[in-house]
Design a protein around this motif. Structure first.
Motif, short mmCIF file in Angstrom:
data_model
loop_
_atom_site.label_atom_id
_atom_site.label_comp_id
_atom_site.label_asym_id
_atom_site.label_seq_id
_atom_site.Cartn_x
_atom_site.Cartn_y
_atom_site.Cartn_z
N ARG A 241 0.85 -1.19 0.00
CA ARG A 241 0.00 0.00 0.00
C ARG A 241 0.88 1.24 0.00
NH1 ARG A 241 -2.54 -4.92 1.32
NH2 ARG A 241 -4.80 -4.62 1.39
N THR A 243 -0.48 4.71 -0.58
CA THR A 243 -1.18 5.99 -0.40
C THR A 243 -1.86 5.97 0.97
OG1 THR A 243 -3.35 5.30 -1.28
CG2 THR A 243 -1.67 6.05 -2.88
N GLU A 246 -5.11 3.91 0.83
CA GLU A 246 -4.93 2.46 0.78
C GLU A 246 -4.54 1.91 2.14
OE1 GLU A 246 -3.36 1.91 -3.85
OE2 GLU A 246 -1.91 1.99 -2.19
N ASP A 249 -7.57 2.05 4.51
CA ASP A 249 -8.55 1.04 4.13
C ASP A 249 -8.13 -0.35 4.61
OD1 ASP A 249 -10.14 2.92 2.93
OD2 ASP A 249 -9.54 2.44 0.87
#
Length: 281
Positions: A241, A243, A246, A249
């Motif tokens: 991941r 970002t 991301e 989440d």
């Protein structure tokens, strides 16, 4: 939801910087991987150094490979680190699967699971103060945590998942949310079947890199090099991941699955990532 940091291994001298930044932030644990035939710092030695530079954050092997080590000495090292860190040491273990590590250690790759079962039983006895065996008494020091440091077991196969209930305090899941839920359920079911009270602590792992493109590129290259001989390097790198959205989440998905902690594992060397990750949390 607790969040820890998995430390990069390609620049050992930067790890003190990582540790002090993590200690000043919202992170609960520092994790460090274990290999023998690889250019990584030895985890127990390194975590001992980091223990002296921190006061509150947990120090975790993720995962240490007991089959490569002599059992009585490992018991003493783990108890010493737990004692000197004030009970902050967490022993994450797994059988590993790299043949070259076993060649260098002089151990049998095919017997690694059976050997680790025997080792975990012995570690529990020694940490409880029992004698090693015929002709050898107890091995000190007594760990800070009664019965020894917390033990988390990693793995994917049924035998590995059963070890959590037989010998461990929790489960280390290096799996994406899409299939980690099934592993969590299996571990919890086995825990009850073995008559364990309470619940196993569930610790998930997310590979992350946060920063300028050169930081992300370096992290991907380092992760690809680490998994180069595994046959799944591209798949592993694709799961990184990169970002804030991301990463948030992924943490939220694991929280929904009932994980107690998520380790954000960083392969990129830039210690400012600890500050960036702290900000997004």
């Amino acid at each position: 939801m607790y969040v820890g940091l998995g430390l990069p291994v390609t620049d050992p001298k930067s790890l003190l910087d990582w540790a002090t930044r993590a200690e000043a932030g919202p992170f609960t644990t520092l994790g460090l991987l274990d290999r023998l035939v690889y250019d990584n710092p030895e985890p127990l030695v390194t975590l001992a150094v980091l223990a002296g530079a921190t006061t509150r954050i947990r120090l975790q092997t993720e995962v240490l490979l007991p089959p490569l080590r002599e059992t009585a000495l490992l018991a003493k090292q783990a108890a010493t680190l737990d004692r000197l860190s004030g009970g902050r040491f967490v022993l994450g273990v797994g059988v590993g699967g790299r043949a070259d590590d076993h060649v260098a250690a002089g151990t049998d790759l095919r017997a690694r699971g059976r050997r680790m079962d025997e080792q975990l039983a012995t570690l529990r006895r020694l940490w409880s103060g029992e004698p090693y065996g015929d002709g050898a008494g107890p091995i000190g020091p007594a760990p800070a945590r009664p019965g020894g440091p917390e033990v988390l077991v990693g793995g994917f196969k049924p035998r590995a998942l059963e070890r959590v209930a037989r010998w461990g305090d929790g489960f280390l899941a290096a799996a994406p949310p899409s299939w980690a839920g099934g592993l969590f359920d299996t571990v919890r079911t086995s825990w009850k079947e073995h008559g364990r009270t309470g619940s196993p602590r569930i610790v998930a792992q997310v590979t992350a890199a946060l920063g300028p493109q050169e930081v992300i590129d370096e992290a991907r290259a380092a992760m690809g090099a680490y998994y180069a001989s595994s046959g799944v390097a591209d798949y592993m790198v694709s799961g990184m991941r990169t970002t804030p959205g991301e990463i948030r989440d992924a943490i939220a998905q694991f929280e929904e699955l009932g994980a107690d902690e998520v380790m954000l594992y960083c392969f990129g060397r830039d210690p400012e990532q600890a500050d960036r990750l702290a900000d997004l949390l």
